[in-house]
Enzyme design. Sequence first.
Site, PDB file in Angstrom:
ATOM      1  N   GLN A   1       0.623  -1.024  -0.042  1.00 11.33           N
ATOM      2  CA  GLN A   1      -0.105  -0.300   0.128  1.00 11.33           C
ATOM      3  C   GLN A   1       0.882   1.039  -0.223  1.00 11.33           C
ATOM      4  OE1 GLN A   1      -2.068  -0.604   3.376  1.00 11.33           O
ATOM      5  NE2 GLN A   1      -1.014  -1.707   4.325  1.00 11.33           N
TER       6      GLN A   1
ATOM      7  N   TYR B   1      -8.913   5.428  20.468  1.00 13.88           N
ATOM      8  CA  TYR B   1      -8.800   4.690  20.031  1.00 13.88           C
ATOM      9  C   TYR B   1      -7.874   3.274  20.162  1.00 13.88           C
ATOM     10  CZ  TYR B   1      -8.412   1.041  15.578  1.00 13.88           C
ATOM     11  OH  TYR B   1      -8.877  -0.089  15.421  1.00 13.88           O
ATOM     12  N   GLN B   2      -6.470   3.743  20.378  1.00 13.37           N
ATOM     13  CA  GLN B   2      -5.706   2.373  21.547  1.00 13.37           C
ATOM     14  C   GLN B   2      -6.182   1.703  22.331  1.00 13.37           C
ATOM     15  OE1 GLN B   2      -3.830   2.032  18.883  1.00 13.37           O
ATOM     16  NE2 GLN B   2      -2.736   3.229  18.594  1.00 13.37           N
TER      17      GLN B   2
ATOM     18  N   ASP C   1       1.410  -0.282  13.672  1.00 12.55           N
ATOM     19  CA  ASP C   1       1.460   1.062  14.635  1.00 12.55           C
ATOM     20  C   ASP C   1       1.753   0.746  15.920  1.00 12.55           C
ATOM     21  OD1 ASP C   1      -0.430   1.587  16.418  1.00 12.55           O
ATOM     22  OD2 ASP C   1      -1.698   1.786  14.269  1.00 12.55           O
TER      23      ASP C   1
ATOM     24  N   GLU D   1       1.045  -8.905  11.304  1.00 17.38           N
ATOM     25  CA  GLU D   1       1.081  -7.871  10.869  1.00 17.38           C
ATOM     26  C   GLU D   1       1.810  -8.018   8.939  1.00 17.38           C
ATOM     27  OE1 GLU D   1       0.830  -4.750   8.757  1.00 17.38           O
ATOM     28  OE2 GLU D   1      -0.140  -4.528  10.416  1.00 17.38           O
TER      29      GLU D   1
ATOM     30  N   ASP E   1      -7.423  -4.511  14.941  1.00 15.46           N
ATOM     31  CA  ASP E   1      -6.568  -3.533  14.409  1.00 15.46           C
ATOM     32  C   ASP E   1      -6.433  -3.141  13.087  1.00 15.46           C
ATOM     33  OD1 ASP E   1      -6.172  -0.844  14.711  1.00 15.46           O
ATOM     34  OD2 ASP E   1      -4.230  -1.098  15.546  1.00 15.46           O
ATOM     35  N   SER E   2      -7.722  -3.554  12.192  1.00 13.16           N
ATOM     36  CA  SER E   2      -7.038  -3.532  11.438  1.00 13.16           C
ATOM     37  C   SER E   2      -7.334  -1.949   9.946  1.00 13.16           C
ATOM     38  CB  SER E   2      -8.255  -4.302  10.521  1.00 13.16           C
ATOM     39  OG  SER E   2      -9.166  -3.755   9.831  1.00 13.16           O
ATOM     40  N   SER E   3      -7.294  -1.295   9.052  1.00 12.90           N
ATOM     41  CA  SER E   3      -7.290  -0.760   8.339  1.00 12.90           C
ATOM     42  C   SER E   3      -8.737  -0.872   7.561  1.00 12.90           C
ATOM     43  CB  SER E   3      -5.769  -0.454   7.312  1.00 12.90           C
ATOM     44  OG  SER E   3      -5.888  -1.131   6.482  1.00 12.90           O
ATOM     45  N   ASP E   4      -9.255  -0.258   7.110  1.00 10.92           N
ATOM     46  CA  ASP E   4     -10.344  -0.378   6.508  1.00 10.92           C
ATOM     47  C   ASP E   4     -10.784  -1.559   5.052  1.00 10.92           C
ATOM     48  OD1 ASP E   4     -12.220   1.736   7.281  1.00 10.92           O
ATOM     49  OD2 ASP E   4     -10.099   3.311   5.705  1.00 10.92           O
TER      50      ASP E   4
END
Length: 243
Positions: A37, A67-68, A93, A113, A162-165
Amino acid sequence: MDAITKGWFAELSELWPGQAMNLKVKEVLHSERTKFQDLIVFESDAFGRVLVLDGVIQLTERDECAYQEMIAHLPLCALKSAPKKVLVVGGGDGGVLRELSRYDSLEHIDICEIDEGVINAAKKYFPKVACGFEDPRVHVHIADGVAFVKQQTAEYDAIIVDSSDPIGPAQALFERPFYTYMHNALKPGGVVCTQGESVWLHMVRGFYCDTTLRKWRCSALHRQLSFWSEVFTGHNSPFSQRL
């Protein structure tokens, strides 16, 4: 870099048509195409440093703690007994790891990850977030999260996604097979907590996820809409309700 025009970053996506988040850019600190990405780190005028993947904001220094903390502490506090082994899927992250490191009861923390470039960028530009990687209990796996979880059976007290969209490399983390694999990977009484999108930006997608999970006979413990996280209980959780 197309997202930055005349000193402003615009978060445009097909997932939230007709609207955008704009931040004034002080300086672009890093830009690269990783194996999976586009990755940008920039210093913003109002939110400190910002991490962007494929044009979508992943965290800002100003508010990442909200969020975390929610996605890490909510599932662990739902467990009947103190957790000993936890898996984080995504979370490159390191912020979730930072929060998990506060639990003395944890003996083993796995993180899977897919994109090592995210980890490297976080360690360089977000050291107060990525400090979670320094915990000796953390074991890093650079691998596909779906394939990794599929290999596990009754291993974890909690799994935090804890993923992205749900586009690009994270799309499979929102699909039915992955939830089946997570169910199998949990110990009895275990919990799953996922990044569940925004109820306002993704109303159609959110409704689909909820109705689909009901069909799969998963159990919903709690949904925290304000901070984009959802919790689903696993095997025989004392807090679960049959839907």
